[in-house]
Structure formats: structure tokens, C-alpha cells
Design an enzyme around this catalytic site. Structure first.
Site, short mmCIF file in Angstrom:
data_model
loop_
_atom_site.label_atom_id
_atom_site.label_comp_id
_atom_site.label_asym_id
_atom_site.label_seq_id
_atom_site.Cartn_x
_atom_site.Cartn_y
_atom_site.Cartn_z
N CYS A 1 -18.38 -57.01 52.76
CA CYS A 1 -17.02 -56.54 52.47
C CYS A 1 -15.95 -57.34 53.21
CB CYS A 1 -16.89 -55.06 52.82
SG CYS A 1 -17.64 -53.94 51.62
N CYS B 1 -13.97 -39.96 39.32
CA CYS B 1 -12.92 -40.97 39.56
C CYS B 1 -13.61 -42.29 39.87
CB CYS B 1 -12.06 -40.53 40.75
SG CYS B 1 -10.78 -41.72 41.22
N LYS C 1 -19.05 -22.55 23.24
CA LYS C 1 -20.21 -22.94 22.43
C LYS C 1 -20.10 -24.41 22.05
CE LYS C 1 -22.69 -21.77 18.16
NZ LYS C 1 -22.73 -20.88 16.96
N CYS D 1 -7.34 -45.40 46.90
CA CYS D 1 -7.79 -44.03 46.62
C CYS D 1 -6.58 -43.12 46.38
CB CYS D 1 -8.62 -43.51 47.79
SG CYS D 1 -9.16 -41.80 47.57
N ASP E 1 -31.22 -38.53 43.34
CA ASP E 1 -29.96 -37.88 43.69
C ASP E 1 -30.01 -36.36 43.58
OD1 ASP E 1 -27.26 -37.83 44.45
OD2 ASP E 1 -26.56 -37.87 42.39
#
EC number: 1.17.99.6
Length: 380
Positions: A195, A248, A289, A205, A141
Site C-alpha cells: 500500500c 458499499c 413475497k 470513506c 466467511d
């Protein structure tokens, strides 16, 4: 193409799958490198600007569909899968508690890139011990390559309508990696799309970022907005973001195939201790930090402290009214102009939510007010 005349490639392919399992991968497949069928949609997405400000997605153009341009001589791709679903994922409870930060489950533990890349290197070394020096290169990736179409060709799953890879035995909670090789290995059967008519991921969504089957407009995607995009998040998306401060998972949460997902045995992907308490104000209080120290080895670290605060400020604006939240937000004003924009929005959202005690009146007082307004006797 390199020649290895003494190699039994079917036996080697079988061995590769055994070695990959021993290295911690849950599934492995082999495919050729022809992705020409995906080039038209890739170009269409580039032309439409669907990658937002991820210029590296555009800069490399069709190279993403041509693995041999990444490693000349490549004729096969060994595609691997590593599960990451952590134990006690607490999806629903975390999302519903608006005082808590929601972090995409893939990022709760250590950054997967280095781990998977190292295991792919070891896989390459095992192959080298078998056949001698050969052309190969691992990817996780971080390079211009269409990993999901390759994984589908290799039989690891199919691209769902949310564009993520799905496997009917394990769902979608896994990482992908590739080892490009110049060995003429036998290829596996590609996965078929399962699907059907389901559109749960598309309709759920929060920002309607899935604009058509398998096509995501990154500019609307919460994962892109909270991770890849470092500018001012458009106001129309701030309420839908809710308490999601890094990524998400909604499109995966509603997917029926994910009921078959298995918990990862890879402890590096378990929730790190510093994220066991995801209280918004606590996370917002971290100095730069502290942020860098607590997120060492995490994928979250790369967004930087300011973007971390930006995302948290939006979540705090979406949280129930709290004087503690207001005080924390005000303490960060003046740190950065882009950050100020989000803090001011969050403060306005908080101010629109009067403390509950000032808005709710008990039943007795409500009746008394009605009596007075109507001018009726007290005992009416």
C-alpha cells in the site's frame, strides 16, 4: 497430528493448486495456523466495541485467531480466492444516478457462500482420494476465523488499509475461502504489504469508518449499517449513505490496485436479471413475497423485506424530489415502527426539495422581477 508416512507432501501441495484451479479458484496458497500476532488487535477491537451488534464476532473471542479450536488437529490452512467482479459493473453511472439503487458488486449475483463451500468440499474429496481419510473442514466467511490474515500468510495478498485483502495483480474484487487440514503440507511465502503511503480508501470513506490503518469501526460502516444492522440507522449516516441500499464499494473503487482487476468468468456472480432495473421506486414496490422470490439464492435475501425497505427509504430520501417517490414512501407508512422512522425522515428530505419548476424562473422573468423591485422603467 495425523501421520501419512507414504505421502509426498510437496507433490500433494502442487496437485492441490492444480485441482483448485480446475474447480474455479483463481489462486490458492497454504499456510500454518499461527495467528498469535493478531490476537492483541482482535482483543482491542472487541474491547472498543468496533464490531457493533455483531455479537458472534465477540462471542467466540480468540477462537477466531486459533483455527485448531475450530477443528482439533488442524496444522495447515489451504486458502483460496475466487474473483467476483461482474461484467458491466457500472460503478460510476450507478452511484451518480440517485434514482437508482446501488448494490455492492459482490451481491449482484448468487450467494457465494454455498458455491465456494461446495467447491472446497470437492477439493477435500480430491485430496482424500490421494491420501485416504484425513481431517479437514471448509469455511467460507461463516465461522469465527481470521480469513484475511490467513490468506496473507498463504501468499494470496495483503490486508490493505481498508482491511480488505489486496493482490497487486488483481486488486480486491474476490471472495476468500479456507480448507482446514491436518496434513503437514509445505507452506507458501506470505505476501508483503504494497500500500505504501496511499490513503485513498481511508479518505474516500463516506462515513469515515476506517479509523486507522486496517481498522474499521463497523458502527460507522455503510456495509454494516445496511446489511448487518437491523435497527434505526443514526441520522448522521443517512445522507452519506446516498443511494447505497446494500453494502458499499467506495474504498475499493478508489484503490489504485483495482485497475488490474479481472472480470469473473463465474456466471453465478453476474448481475441477476431482477436487478437489471434498479429503479428505487420499483424495488420499493416489491411485496415481501416478491422480494423473497426475486432474491432467492441471493445474499440480499437474508436481510429480510423490512430492512430492504428501510435501506431503500433512505436512498429515496436522498434522491431528487419526485412526486412518485413521495407517493411510494407514504404507501408504506404503518408497516413497521422502525421503518416509519426512516420513511418520515425521507419524506421530510423530499419536502425540503421543492420541485425544480417552482424554484427556477427563466431569465426573462428574473429580469422582470428585478425591474419591478427597483422601480425602474420597463426598458431600463
Amino acid at each position: 497430528m495425523a501421520s501419512y508416512p507414504s505421502v509426498d507432501y510437496q507433490h500433494l501441495a502442487d496437485q492441490i493448486k492444480v485441482w483448485a484451479t480446475e474447480l474455479g479458484f483463481q489462486k490458492v496458497g497454504i499456510c500454518d495456523i499461527d495467528l498469535s500476532d493478531h490476537e492483541p488487535q482482535l482483543q482491542k477491537s472487541i474491547d472498543a466495541g468496533l464490531y457493533g451488534e455483531m455479537d458472534w464476532m465477540v462471542r467466540h473471542g480468540m477462537m477466531r485467531a486459533r483455527p485448531a479450536e475450530l477443528l482439533p488437529g488442524t496444522i495447515r490452512v489451504i486458502s483460496v480466492r475466487m474473483d467476483y467482479l461482474p461484467p458491466q459493473a457500472q460503478f460510476a453511472s450507478n452511484l451518480s444516478d440517485k434514482t437508482q439503487a446501488y448494490i455492492s458488486r459482490y451481491a449482484l449475483g448468487r450467494d457465494y457462500h454455498k458455491l465456494i463451500r461446495n467447491q472446497l468440499k470437492k477439493l477435500g474429496q480430491k485430496i482424500e482420494q490421494e491420501v485416504g481419510a484425513f481431517g479437514h473442514r471448509p469455511f467460507v466467511d461463516t465461522a469465527p476465523i481470521l480469513e484475511r490474515p490467513l490468506a496473507q500468510k498463504a501468499g494470496l495478498g495483503w490486508a490493505g488499509k481498508h482491511s480488505l485483502l489486496l493482490d497487486k495483480e488483481t486488486g480486491s474484487w474476490f471472495f476468500l475461502g479456507e480448507l482446514l487440514v491436518d496434513l503437514p503440507l509445505p507452506i507458501d511465502e506470505p505476501s508483503q504489504n504494497e500500500c505504501g503511503k496511499c490513503t485513498a480508501c481511508m479518505t474516500s470513506c463516506p462515513t469515515q469508518a476506517i479509523i486507522s490503518e486496517g481498522v474499521v469501526d463497523a458502527r460507522r460502516c455503510i456495509s454494516y449499517l445496511t446489511i448487518e444492522y437491523d435497527g434505526v440507522i443514526p441520522e448522521e449516516f443517512r445522507k452519506p449513505i446516498g443511494n447505497r441500499i446494500y453494502g458499499c464499494d467506495d474504498c475499493q473503487l478508489v484503490c489504485p490496485w483495482n485497475r488490474f482487476a479481472e472480470i469473473t468468468e463465474q456466471k453465478d456472480f453476474h448481475r441477476r436479471d431482477t436487478l437489471s432495473n434498479a429503479d428505487l421506486v420499483l424495488l420499493f414496490s416489491w411485496s415481501e413475497k416478491e422480494f423473497l422470490q426475486k432474491m432467492e439464492g441471493s445474499a440480499i435475501r437474508r436481510i429480510g423485506h423490512i430492512q430492504w425497505l428501510r435501506n431503500l427509504s433512505i436512498a429515496m430520501g436522498n434522491a431528487p424530489f419526485s412526486a412518485r417517490i413521495v407517493e411510494a414512501l407514504k404507501s408504506r407508512l404503518g408497516l413497521n415502527s422502525n421503518l416509519d422512522t426512516h420513511i418520515e425522515w425521507a419524506l421530510n428530505e423530499q419536502s425540503n426539495q421543492e420541485p425544480l419548476i417552482n424554484r427556477k424562473v427563466d431569465n426573462k422573468n428574473q429580469r422582470l422581477i428585478r425591474v419591478i423591485e427597483k422601480g425602474l422603467p420597463r426598458d431600463a
